[in-house]
Design an enzyme around this catalytic site. Structure first.
Site, PDB file in Angstrom:
ATOM      1  N   GLU A 275       0.848  -1.199   0.000  1.00 49.68           N
ATOM      2  CA  GLU A 275       0.000   0.000   0.000  1.00 49.68           C
ATOM      3  C   GLU A 275       0.875   1.238   0.000  1.00 49.68           C
ATOM      4  OE1 GLU A 275      -1.749  -0.057   3.923  1.00 49.68           O
ATOM      5  OE2 GLU A 275      -1.422  -2.205   3.810  1.00 49.68           O
TER       6      GLU A 275
ATOM      7  N   LYS B 282       2.357   4.547   1.589  1.00 48.39           N
ATOM      8  CA  LYS B 282       2.564   5.027   2.956  1.00 48.39           C
ATOM      9  C   LYS B 282       2.127   6.485   2.984  1.00 48.39           C
ATOM     10  CE  LYS B 282       5.927   4.962   6.696  1.00 48.39           C
ATOM     11  NZ  LYS B 282       5.906   6.371   7.103  1.00 48.39           N
TER      12      LYS B 282
ATOM     13  N   ASP C 179       1.381  10.157   4.139  1.00 46.11           N
ATOM     14  CA  ASP C 179       2.071  11.108   5.002  1.00 46.11           C
ATOM     15  C   ASP C 179       1.024  11.917   5.767  1.00 46.11           C
ATOM     16  OD1 ASP C 179       4.218  12.227   6.126  1.00 46.11           O
ATOM     17  OD2 ASP C 179       4.858  13.384   4.379  1.00 46.11           O
TER      18      ASP C 179
ATOM     19  N   TYR D  15      -5.580   1.085   7.529  1.00 48.28           N
ATOM     20  CA  TYR D  15      -4.550   0.160   7.099  1.00 48.28           C
ATOM     21  C   TYR D  15      -4.346  -1.063   8.000  1.00 48.28           C
ATOM     22  CZ  TYR D  15      -1.670   3.281  10.016  1.00 48.28           C
ATOM     23  OH  TYR D  15      -1.176   4.059  11.024  1.00 48.28           O
TER      24      TYR D  15
ATOM     25  N   LYS E 114      10.929   3.453   1.734  1.00 46.41           N
ATOM     26  CA  LYS E 114      10.848   4.912   1.714  1.00 46.41           C
ATOM     27  C   LYS E 114      11.250   5.500   0.364  1.00 46.41           C
ATOM     28  CE  LYS E 114      10.883   7.473   5.115  1.00 46.41           C
ATOM     29  NZ  LYS E 114       9.866   8.384   5.650  1.00 46.41           N
TER      30      LYS E 114
ATOM     31  N   CYS F  53      19.133  46.394 -14.846  1.00 47.73           N
ATOM     32  CA  CYS F  53      18.947  45.044 -15.375  1.00 47.73           C
ATOM     33  C   CYS F  53      20.278  44.295 -15.464  1.00 47.73           C
ATOM     34  CB  CYS F  53      18.307  45.132 -16.757  1.00 47.73           C
ATOM     35  SG  CYS F  53      18.211  43.542 -17.595  1.00 47.73           S
TER      36      CYS F  53
ATOM     37  N   CYS G 177      21.102  43.878 -19.462  1.00 49.01           N
ATOM     38  CA  CYS G 177      21.387  44.968 -20.400  1.00 49.01           C
ATOM     39  C   CYS G 177      21.732  46.280 -19.714  1.00 49.01           C
ATOM     40  CB  CYS G 177      20.205  45.172 -21.344  1.00 49.01           C
ATOM     41  SG  CYS G 177      18.761  45.887 -20.535  1.00 49.01           S
TER      42      CYS G 177
ATOM     43  N   CYS H  98      12.456  45.334 -16.303  1.00 48.52           N
ATOM     44  CA  CYS H  98      13.580  45.972 -16.999  1.00 48.52           C
ATOM     45  C   CYS H  98      13.000  46.883 -18.057  1.00 48.52           C
ATOM     46  CB  CYS H  98      14.453  44.894 -17.642  1.00 48.52           C
ATOM     47  SG  CYS H  98      15.457  45.515 -19.005  1.00 48.52           S
TER      48      CYS H  98
ATOM     49  N   CYS I 253      17.256  44.599 -24.652  1.00 48.51           N
ATOM     50  CA  CYS I 253      17.697  43.703 -23.571  1.00 48.51           C
ATOM     51  C   CYS I 253      17.827  42.276 -24.102  1.00 48.51           C
ATOM     52  CB  CYS I 253      16.700  43.747 -22.419  1.00 48.51           C
ATOM     53  SG  CYS I 253      17.128  42.588 -21.107  1.00 48.51           S
TER      54      CYS I 253
HETATM   55  S1  IVH Z   1       1.089   0.026   8.954  1.00 48.01           S
HETATM   56  C1  IVH Z   1       2.606  -1.996  12.787  1.00 48.01           C
HETATM   57  N1  IVH Z   1       0.345   1.174   6.711  1.00 48.01           N
HETATM   58  O1  IVH Z   1       3.587   5.062   9.000  1.00 48.01           O
HETATM   59  C2  IVH Z   1       2.475  -1.288  11.496  1.00 48.01           C
HETATM   60  N2  IVH Z   1       1.377   2.515   8.375  1.00 48.01           N
HETATM   61  O2  IVH Z   1       6.164   4.158  10.906  1.00 48.01           O
HETATM   62  C3  IVH Z   1       1.547  -0.179  11.556  1.00 48.01           C
HETATM   63  N3  IVH Z   1       1.559   4.874   7.790  1.00 48.01           N
HETATM   64  O3  IVH Z   1       2.863   5.567  12.292  1.00 48.01           O
HETATM   65  C4  IVH Z   1       1.645   0.727  10.432  1.00 48.01           C
HETATM   66  N4  IVH Z   1       0.575   4.722   5.824  1.00 48.01           N
HETATM   67  O4  IVH Z   1       1.030   6.217  10.748  1.00 48.01           O
HETATM   68  C5  IVH Z   1       0.927   1.337   7.919  1.00 48.01           C
HETATM   69  N5  IVH Z   1      -0.407   2.075   4.703  1.00 48.01           N
HETATM   70  C6  IVH Z   1       0.168   2.226   5.904  1.00 48.01           C
HETATM   71  C7  IVH Z   1       0.615   3.494   6.349  1.00 48.01           C
HETATM   72  C8  IVH Z   1       1.235   3.583   7.607  1.00 48.01           C
HETATM   73  C9  IVH Z   1       1.149   5.540   6.698  1.00 48.01           C
HETATM   74  C10 IVH Z   1       2.262   5.478   8.946  1.00 48.01           C
HETATM   75  C11 IVH Z   1       1.673   5.094  10.269  1.00 48.01           C
HETATM   76  C12 IVH Z   1       2.825   4.749  11.179  1.00 48.01           C
HETATM   77  C13 IVH Z   1       4.025   4.999  10.329  1.00 48.01           C
HETATM   78  C14 IVH Z   1       4.946   3.819  10.447  1.00 48.01           C
END
Ligand code: IVH
Length: 688
Positions: free
Chosen positions: A120, A122, A124, A239, A331, A426, A429, A443, A449
């Site tokens: 999935e 991750k 932010d 998740y 990451k 400028c 020029c 300018c 120019c």
């Molecule tokens: S699973 C035990 N799935 O990433 C595992 N985490 O350092 C639980 N996060 O604090 C996390 N998207 O807030 C999981 N698809 C995803 C995620 C996710 C974002 C964040 C989560 C957690 C940090 C992990």
């Protein structure tokens, strides 16, 4: 309306039905993006609910959809102990580390059998835990330190992606029996477009803007007043599941992917980009594809999460001190990095506008090395409080243009900070720089120019204009610096000897360039007009002007009044156009271009209509039946406006295949969407 005004059984039943019905439409609309009923019908249901609750306040309960709007502020946060700790994830940064992860798993399981993973994005955002008892949301908490979090139920209730009560029916079928207790975990986030809107509003109200969507989400979720959260575009993807107390008689999911399907049926939103794949190599491919997709997503992600799909294997693998052994964060390169401003230089644009540009200590951000960032204008420098020598955060999100998000120099840092001053002359020029309005500087050199000449030539030969293939920036630079080309007309009389003398220009490339120039001489009136670079005349305006006047001669002859009668042209644009054609030098360049062989067919003067007056359209994705230019011209001929981005003012979005963030934004802002087929039918209906 008094307390002794006891509701009859019929009211209690109706109220219950209304709540279920509204919750179901909230889910269809917000979670599945697939509304079943028109807004007006939804509003009617909601008004009926509110009316009953107003008459019988004793019937209001916290899981009523009416309670999403935000209750009274709290006086402080209550701490929450997580029954099962909320762990974090270990990280990998490349394919070989991911393979090591799989190796470790196989070793621990003492098996070489292929492993399936749930992958999935991750997200932010901010991690949350939602607790449901007998299917009703009773508590939402932040992760905190993983053991103790804070109660944020009041704010989470306002998020439409979060079911206040689990769905007992999904697509006409009963959902599995509701667990006694269920803890669902996931990430709360703010969409990119929502973030832009929140910041635009804050800027207008002159209140503090947020640095990025994550800070905005975190700042919103940790507010005591839930009305703030109710007004902000927060979302949630689930998740994982923590507590899951179900009667033993009922089956529970065997894999994480089945868990997601179940959560979705109960009304949660799970990420549509998730996938189940087998083996580390396939996880790597998933991450690579996700990275490519990243700019199109309407939310920020900082990597992929790879989890062993089989729950039985997860249990066998267990946990390290702070992280599970069965999951890993892959990451992506950071999109936000700190660096130092080495200098601020000034660039001269096509119309002479002076733009400050920060020269940075090069940093790797969002997958590329960045050493420059535009500062737009002096007001932006003031807003950021930026000096030469400052440490700044550079962001490269979604879009490709890096920008400086904020200054983070420590107050007691031992650095010399130098104020940024606008130049008096400028840099290209030496002509004087004049203020143009409140925040812009220009300018005054005009065509003497070289910087302005280079920009004008680049623009005339660029893709939306005459489209001269192979005439890149470096080449324009050389042609102007050696005085071979003084203005755009000179490009179209270039001789082989002149070109072959240039750097990196062998016989073959010279032949290619000359052929490209020859080819581009045959153009269209809108392209030619756009290429002239009249201030404020972009592609859309050039197109409107062409279809209105039909020929360049008619346009040149038009007075201000005639110009203002064109859709899209207001007094400022009309003045720029008139001013441009009143200039003898400009007319001379045009006639030299024609002598050099630049030609086009006059446009058909389109009968103007105003059936779509006041409506704004946005075209996105690939159009397959007609070109984008044709679609635009047709809309404009009907009096509609065609805009480049979706806002509350947009009337319709026409979305072809591959539509991305604009479509997301349309859905978010509740703007009507049609596909190209529908659009063709729509146009046919408008034409008399
Ligand atoms: S699973 C035990 N799935 O990433 C595992 N985490 O350092 C639980 N996060 O604090 C996390 N998207 O807030 C999981 N698809 C995803 C995620 C996710 C974002 C964040 C989560 C957690 C940090 C992990």
């Amino acid at each position: 309306m008094s307390e002794n005004n006891a509701p009859g059984q019929d009211i209690v039943v109706e109220l219950e039905q209304l709540r279920r019905e509204i919750a179901r439409h909230d889910y269809l609309y917000h979670t599945l993006d697939a509304p079943l009923i028109p807004d007006a019908q939804y509003d009617a249901l909601f008004r009926r609910l509110e009316a009953i609750e107003q008459q019988y306040p004793q019937l209001i309960s916290s899981e009523s959809p009416s309670q999403r709007v935000g209750s009274e502020p709290l006086s402080g946060f209550v701490q929450v102990q997580h029954e099962m700790p909320m762990m974090s994830l270990a990280k990998v940064f490349n394919g070989s580390e991911l393979e090591d992860f799989e190796e470790r798993i196989k070793k621990r399981l003492d098996s070489d059998a292929p492993i399936s993973y749930s992958c999935e994005p991750k997200i932010d955002g901010v991690a949350v835990s939602l607790l449901y008892e007998e299917g009703v949301l009773v508590r939402a908490a932040t992760r905190g330190d993983g053991v103790t979090g804070e109660d944020i139920t009041h704010n989470v209730r306002t998020i439409k992606d979060v079911p206040l009560r689990l769905e007992v029916e999904h697509q006409g079928k009963a959902t599995p029996p509701l667990p006694k207790r269920l803890e669902v975990r996931g990430e709360i986030f703010m969409s990119r477009s929502g973030f832009d809107a929140v910041n635009a509003e804050a800027a207008k109200a002159e209140t503090k803007t947020f640095v990025n969507p994550r800070n905005a989400a975190a700042g919103t979720i940790r507010q005591l007043d839930p009305r703030v959260a109710a007004a902000r575009p927060l979302h949630m993807f689930c998740y994982s599941v923590g507590i899951f107390e179900q009667d033993e008689a009922h089956e529970t999911p065997k894999t994480l992917s089945e868990t997601f399907a179940l959560l979705q049926r109960w009304g949660f939103r799970v990420n549509p980009e998730r996938a189940v794949v087998t083996g580390a190599q396939a996880c790597l491919e998933y991450s690579d594809q996700l990275l490519v997709k990243r700019p199109e997503l309407n939310y920020e992600i900082d990597g992929a999460v790879i989890k062993v799909d089989l729950l039985q294997l997860q249990a066998e693998l267990g946990f390290n001190a702070r992280t599970p052994r069965w999951a890993m964060a892959f990451k992506f390169p950071a999109e936000e990095v700190a660096t130092v401003v080495r200098d601020v230089e000034f660039q001269v644009g096509r119309t002479g506008t002076i733009t400050p540009v920060a020269r940075l200590e090069p940093v790797f951000v969002g997958g590329v090395t960045v050493s420059n960032a535009t500062l737009h204008n002096m007001a932006e420098i003031a807003r950021l409080g930026l000096h030469i020598g400052d440490t700044v955060i550079v962001r490269r999100a979604g879009d490709v243009i890096p920008k400086i998000a904020k200054v983070v120099t420590e107050p007691d840092a031992e650095v010399t900070l130098v104020d940024v001053q606008m130049l008096s002359h400028c840099p290209a020029c030496g002509s004087e720089i004049e203020a143009a309005g409140d925040i812009l500087f220009r300018c005054s050199g005009g065509l003497i120019c070289p910087a302005q000449r280079k920009e004008a030539i680049r623009h005339f030969c660029a893709r939306g204009a005459l489209d001269v293939d192979g005439l890149g920036d470096k080449l324009v630079e050389q042609l102007v610096d050696t005085d071979i080309v003084k203005d755009v007309a000179d490009v179209f009389v270039l001789q082989r000897e002149q070109v072959e003398g240039l750097e990196r220009m062998a016989e073959k490339s010279a032949t290619k360039l000359l052929a490209a120039i020859e080819k581009s001489k045959s153009t269209t009136l809108p392209r030619f007009l756009f290429g002239l670079g009249i201030p404020e005349v972009g592609e859309a305006t050039a197109l409107s002007l062409s279809s209105h006047f039909g020929s360049l001669e008619a346009l040149i002859a038009a007075d201000i009044e005639a110009l203002e009668s064109v859709a899209d042209v207001g007094p400022i644009v009309a003045a720029h156009i008139a001013h441009f054609f009143a200039n003898a030098e400009n007319l001379q360049v045009i006639s030299r271009l024609r002598e050099a062989g630049v030609h086009w067919q006059d446009s058909e003067v389109q009968e103007k209509s105003d059936v779509l007056a006041g409506q704004t359209f946005v075209l996105t994705g690939t159009l397959e039946i007609m070109t984008r230019d044709e679609a635009k011209a047709k809309l404009q001929a009907l009096g509609a406006k065609v805009a480049g981005s979706v806002s509350k003012k947009t009337t319709w979005v026409v979305a072809g295949p591959g539509a991305g963030s604009k479509l997301d934004k349309a859905v978010e802002l509740n703007v009507q969407v049609m596909d190209e087929q529908e659009f063709v039918g729509f146009l046919a209906k408008q034409t008399p």
